[in-house]
Design a protein around this motif. Structure first.
Motif, PDB file in Angstrom:
ATOM      1  N   VAL A 130       0.817  -1.228   0.000  1.00 13.96           N
ATOM      2  CA  VAL A 130       0.000   0.000   0.000  1.00 13.96           C
ATOM      3  C   VAL A 130       0.843   1.266   0.000  1.00 13.96           C
ATOM      4  O   VAL A 130       0.308   2.362  -0.176  1.00 13.96           O
ATOM      5  N   GLY A 131       2.140   1.140   0.213  1.00 14.27           N
ATOM      6  CA  GLY A 131       2.999   2.310   0.193  1.00 14.27           C
ATOM      7  C   GLY A 131       3.518   2.673   1.566  1.00 14.27           C
ATOM      8  O   GLY A 131       3.020   2.207   2.593  1.00 14.27           O
ATOM      9  N   PRO A 132       4.537   3.530   1.604  1.00 15.66           N
ATOM     10  CA  PRO A 132       5.147   3.934   2.879  1.00 15.66           C
ATOM     11  C   PRO A 132       4.165   4.695   3.764  1.00 15.66           C
ATOM     12  O   PRO A 132       3.521   5.645   3.314  1.00 15.66           O
ATOM     13  N   TYR A 133       4.088   4.293   5.010  1.00 16.33           N
ATOM     14  CA  TYR A 133       3.158   4.955   5.923  1.00 16.33           C
ATOM     15  C   TYR A 133       3.549   6.411   6.180  1.00 16.33           C
ATOM     16  O   TYR A 133       2.694   7.254   6.449  1.00 16.33           O
ATOM     17  N   GLU A 134       4.842   6.743   6.100  1.00 17.76           N
ATOM     18  CA  GLU A 134       5.213   8.131   6.333  1.00 17.76           C
ATOM     19  C   GLU A 134       4.640   9.043   5.243  1.00 17.76           C
ATOM     20  O   GLU A 134       4.284  10.193   5.511  1.00 17.76           O
ATOM     21  N   LEU A 135       4.535   8.541   4.017  1.00 21.12           N
ATOM     22  CA  LEU A 135       3.895   9.310   2.958  1.00 21.12           C
ATOM     23  C   LEU A 135       2.396   9.384   3.181  1.00 21.12           C
ATOM     24  O   LEU A 135       1.786  10.454   3.084  1.00 21.12           O
ATOM     25  N   HIS A 136       1.781   8.249   3.466  1.00 23.74           N
ATOM     26  CA  HIS A 136       0.323   8.233   3.649  1.00 23.74           C
ATOM     27  C   HIS A 136      -0.104   9.092   4.833  1.00 23.74           C
ATOM     28  O   HIS A 136      -1.135   9.775   4.773  1.00 23.74           O
ATOM     29  N   ASP A 137       0.666   9.070   5.903  1.00 21.97           N
ATOM     30  CA  ASP A 137       0.312   9.903   7.055  1.00 21.97           C
ATOM     31  C   ASP A 137       0.468  11.383   6.721  1.00 21.97           C
ATOM     32  O   ASP A 137      -0.304  12.227   7.201  1.00 21.97           O
TER      33      ASP A 137
ATOM     34  N   ASP B   9      11.471   9.878  -5.021  1.00 24.30           N
ATOM     35  CA  ASP B   9      11.416  10.694  -6.231  1.00 24.30           C
ATOM     36  C   ASP B   9       9.969  11.081  -6.517  1.00 24.30           C
ATOM     37  O   ASP B   9       9.023  10.581  -5.890  1.00 24.30           O
ATOM     38  N   GLU B  10       9.786  11.996  -7.456  1.00 26.90           N
ATOM     39  CA  GLU B  10       8.454  12.541  -7.727  1.00 26.90           C
ATOM     40  C   GLU B  10       7.491  11.468  -8.200  1.00 26.90           C
ATOM     41  O   GLU B  10       6.306  11.483  -7.841  1.00 26.90           O
TER      42      GLU B  10
ATOM     43  N   LYS C 125       2.715   8.150  -7.342  1.00 25.03           N
ATOM     44  CA  LYS C 125       2.120   6.807  -7.359  1.00 25.03           C
ATOM     45  C   LYS C 125       1.335   6.537  -6.082  1.00 25.03           C
ATOM     46  O   LYS C 125       0.177   6.092  -6.121  1.00 25.03           O
ATOM     47  N   TRP C 126       1.953   6.833  -4.934  1.00 28.64           N
ATOM     48  CA  TRP C 126       1.278   6.530  -3.671  1.00 28.64           C
ATOM     49  C   TRP C 126       0.205   7.557  -3.334  1.00 28.64           C
ATOM     50  O   TRP C 126      -0.740   7.248  -2.611  1.00 28.64           O
TER      51      TRP C 126
ATOM     52  N   TRP D 270      -7.495   6.927  -3.905  1.00 31.31           N
ATOM     53  CA  TRP D 270      -8.392   5.867  -4.347  1.00 31.31           C
ATOM     54  C   TRP D 270      -8.854   5.024  -3.165  1.00 31.31           C
ATOM     55  O   TRP D 270     -10.042   4.748  -3.011  1.00 31.31           O
ATOM     56  N   ARG D 271      -7.919   4.626  -2.313  1.00 30.44           N
ATOM     57  CA  ARG D 271      -8.287   3.787  -1.178  1.00 30.44           C
ATOM     58  C   ARG D 271      -9.114   4.572  -0.160  1.00 30.44           C
ATOM     59  O   ARG D 271     -10.056   4.031   0.424  1.00 30.44           O
TER      60      ARG D 271
END
Length: 636
Positions: A540-547, A576-577, A582-583, A589-590
């Motif tokens: 699902v991707g890095p949590y630091e980005l999602h947070d 990177d950008e 992407k995330w 979406w999620r």
């Protein structure tokens, strides 16, 4: 200026008392320097053209004429400097002397703001020389024309709708009802203060708290520039403690006695959003204010070191420790009340050796201590299945023992395999059914044990998982009280680390540190060579980005394009950008598609400013479309 950002500065020039020519030269030099750095609102100290400590020299016509001449010269020399520039000087008007702030832009003097509250106590004797300008709104001759003179002047930007700037001077802020209150209620969201506040023991912290508090109370940015080295030290010393605050947050502060220029990037869009969100904030249409427009170049403000990578976590170690303890107490007190109300004899939770269940167990132990109940009344259930590794199993068992809770093991493999046979599921097909059946079986087990023991099931899922819908519906999604429901994953880590560092038990601390080092995983797929094969952040991707996305989307309602721009600046060198984009797509979406899981959450305590409880912070339809947001992302 794009996305509501504007860079601002506060400077203390090197002055010489009563030498207006020298002082103006320094002011012009500083202003050009700040402009080259990208600042577009520039603030200098009180009476900086003459110096604040001129005393009875303020009565000298020679000094007053020199100050006025140099103001006009400064305006001319700064005509190519874009922005709004505030400088202090004494001005005579209608036979009286005023302590004023002159506002320059594009080679013009847009207005003169007089000081309202004159200190005449302790070391201050301003009433000896000046009069209050509180009731004036007039025009003063200046150069070849006249400019507005009064305390009720608002400066509005043509190119940045919503940016409205007002000024007050030093003691005005210390008054019971500062002029900035009226300025803000009339629409100002940036307040500047030209000050000459001397240094005495304890005053530094008081001044800082005063500026921070006023910016929070008024939901505004506050730029404070004060006098420093160069002023007379006959009886006083001035420290140059320049400050830039935004809605209670300190963006920049100058060290004492350094005459340092400080910079900050303000978010006008965020301030407007906060005023819109806070229902008790009511702007008053005060007809006594004169609005004066100014211009700024259309440009993209450079974002550097503006945002914390972990917005949920204080960067200062001392504040972080204090915050962690406070959050653990909030969680524990919430659970304490719920157990008291329901007369539960036990607290039951699934323990996996992962971060979330570890935090939930730590909170439950603290709640039991508050209740005066034996920790043996905590039933920590480990439920090994196809994906369980020796590392997480051992940590779960050892952690439970060290905390003094009852450890209960229920191997669910047979039950899940029987369930697969009942519904015709091939155990070799590792699909969503294979994964979710395990999660739902675990929930059924702890629910039934809670019934057996007269207990309550404690939920372990965190805010980040709820935001992404990374929870099995009616599996780990469900509990009788969710203690972690408003704690994001990045903060969960710090809470567990804080407990490890403060528990005073070496073995317990070692277990907790190993839990922190374990990859985040639901452990629903078989391990490879005994090692976790299913890593959540790979999926699902890095949590630091999602947070980061979550904080700015829910807390400030920013658009995807603005969040993307902020994330690029914040995580430069880490991602990177393309990875960030992407995330970001995955997050939106999620978040929209999984709202149905959040619409029926169990109760749980709110611990921060961002939460997703359907009964509180997030009233969102489960079938809302993400189309508009995704279209914006596709254009990035």
């Amino acid at each position: 200026m794009k996305d509501g950002f504007i860079k601002v500065a506060a400077a203390t020039p090197d002055i010489q008392v009563a030498d207006c020519v020298h002082n103006t030269r320094e002011i012009v030099k500083k202003a050009k320097e700040m402009s080259r750095e990208g600042a577009r609102i520039l603030v200098f100290p009180e009476l900086c053209i003459t110096g604040y400590t001129c005393q009875d020299l303020f009565q000298q016509d020679t000094l007053l004429e020199s100050a006025k001449e140099q103001l006009l010269k400064a305006a001319e020399e700064l005509k190519e400097v874009p922005g709004l520039i505030f400088v202090g000087l004494p001005l005579e008007f209608h036979g009286k002397l005023y302590n004023t702030a002159a506002v320059l832009s594009g080679g013009e003097i847009l207005g003169i703001v007089p000081k309202q509250y004159l200190p005449n106590y302790g070391e201050f004797y301003e009433a000896r020389h000046f009069v209050s300008g509180g009731e004036i709104l007039d025009y003063i001759p200046m150069g070849k024309g006249k400019v507005p003179f009064g305390s009720r002047l608002l400066f509005t930007c043509e190119e940045m709708p919503g940016l409205t700037v007002a000024a007050e001077i030093c003691e005005d802020l210390w008054a019971p009802c500062p002029p900035s209150v009226g300025h803000a209620m009339a629409g100002a969201n940036v307040v500047v203060n030209l000050s000459a506040s001397d240094e005495t023991v304890g005053k530094t912290e008081y001044r800082r708290s005063l500026v921070k508090g006023q910016s929070a109370r008024l939901l505004c940015a506050y730029i404070y520039a004060t006098a420093g080295n160069g002023e007379s030290t006959q009886d006083l010393v001035f420290g140059g403690q320049n400050l830039i605050c935004e809605n209670g947050s300190l963006l920049a502060e100058a060290p004492l006695f350094a005459n340092e220029t400080i910079y900050g990037v303000l978010d006008i869009q965020k301030l407007k959003g906060e005023r819109r969100r806070i229902s008790t904030w009511q702007q008053e249409m005060d007809g006594s204010y004169l609005k004066i427009s100014f211009h700024l170049p259309k440009e993209e403000t450079l974002l550097t070191n503006c945002f914390e990578q972990n917005p949920f976590v204080p960067g200062n170690p001392e504040k972080r420790a204090e915050r962690c303890n406070e959050i653990l107490n909030i969680q524990a007190m919430g659970l304490k009340k719920r157990m008291e109300h329901t007369h539960c004899k036990t607290a039951v939770l699934g323990i996996s050796g992962g971060l979330d269940s570890t935090l939930a167990l730590l909170v439950t132990a603290r709640a039991m201590d508050l209740l005066g109940m034996d920790r043996k009344q905590i039933v920590a259930v480990t439920m090994p299945c196809f994906g369980t590794t020796d590392r997480t199993y051992t940590n779960a068992c050892e952690l439970t023992r060290r905390l003094g809770a009852e450890l209960l093991e229920v191997d669910i493999k047979k039950a899940v395999l029987q369930h697969f046979e009942d519904i015709g599921q091939d155990p070799q097909v590792h699909d969503v059914t294979f994964e979710n059946a395990q999660a739902r079986e675990r929930t059924q087990v702890i629910m039934d044990i809670a019934n057996q023991r007269g207990g309550m099931v404690i939920g372990t899922g965190d805010l980040s998982e709820l935001a992404l819908g990374w929870a099995t519906y009616n599996g780990d999604h469900m509990s009788m009280y969710g203690v972690n429901g408003s704690v994001p994953k990045t903060l969960v880590r710090y809470l567990v680390r804080y407990y490890a560092e403060t528990c005073g038990e070496e073995k317990l601390a070692q277990i907790l540190m190993d839990v922190l080092d374990t990859p985040v995983s639901p452990e629903l797929l078989p391990p490879e060579d005994g090692v976790i094969s299913q890593k959540t952040e790979d999926l699902v991707g890095p949590y630091e980005l999602h947070d980061f996305f979550l904080y700015y989307m829910l807390r400030f309602h920013f658009s995807p394009s603005k969040i993307y721009r902020m994330a690029k600046a914040t995580f430069e060198g880490a991602y990177d950008e393309e990875t960030i984009l992407k995330w970001l797509k995955k997050f939106y979406w999620r978040f929209f598609s999984q709202q149905f899981k959040r619409s029926c959450l169990p109760d749980g305590p709110k611990v921060g400013s961002v939460a997703v409880s359907p009964r509180g912070d997030l009233r969102m339809p489960s079938d809302a479309c993400v189309t508009v947001w995704m279209k914006e992302i596709e254009k990035l």
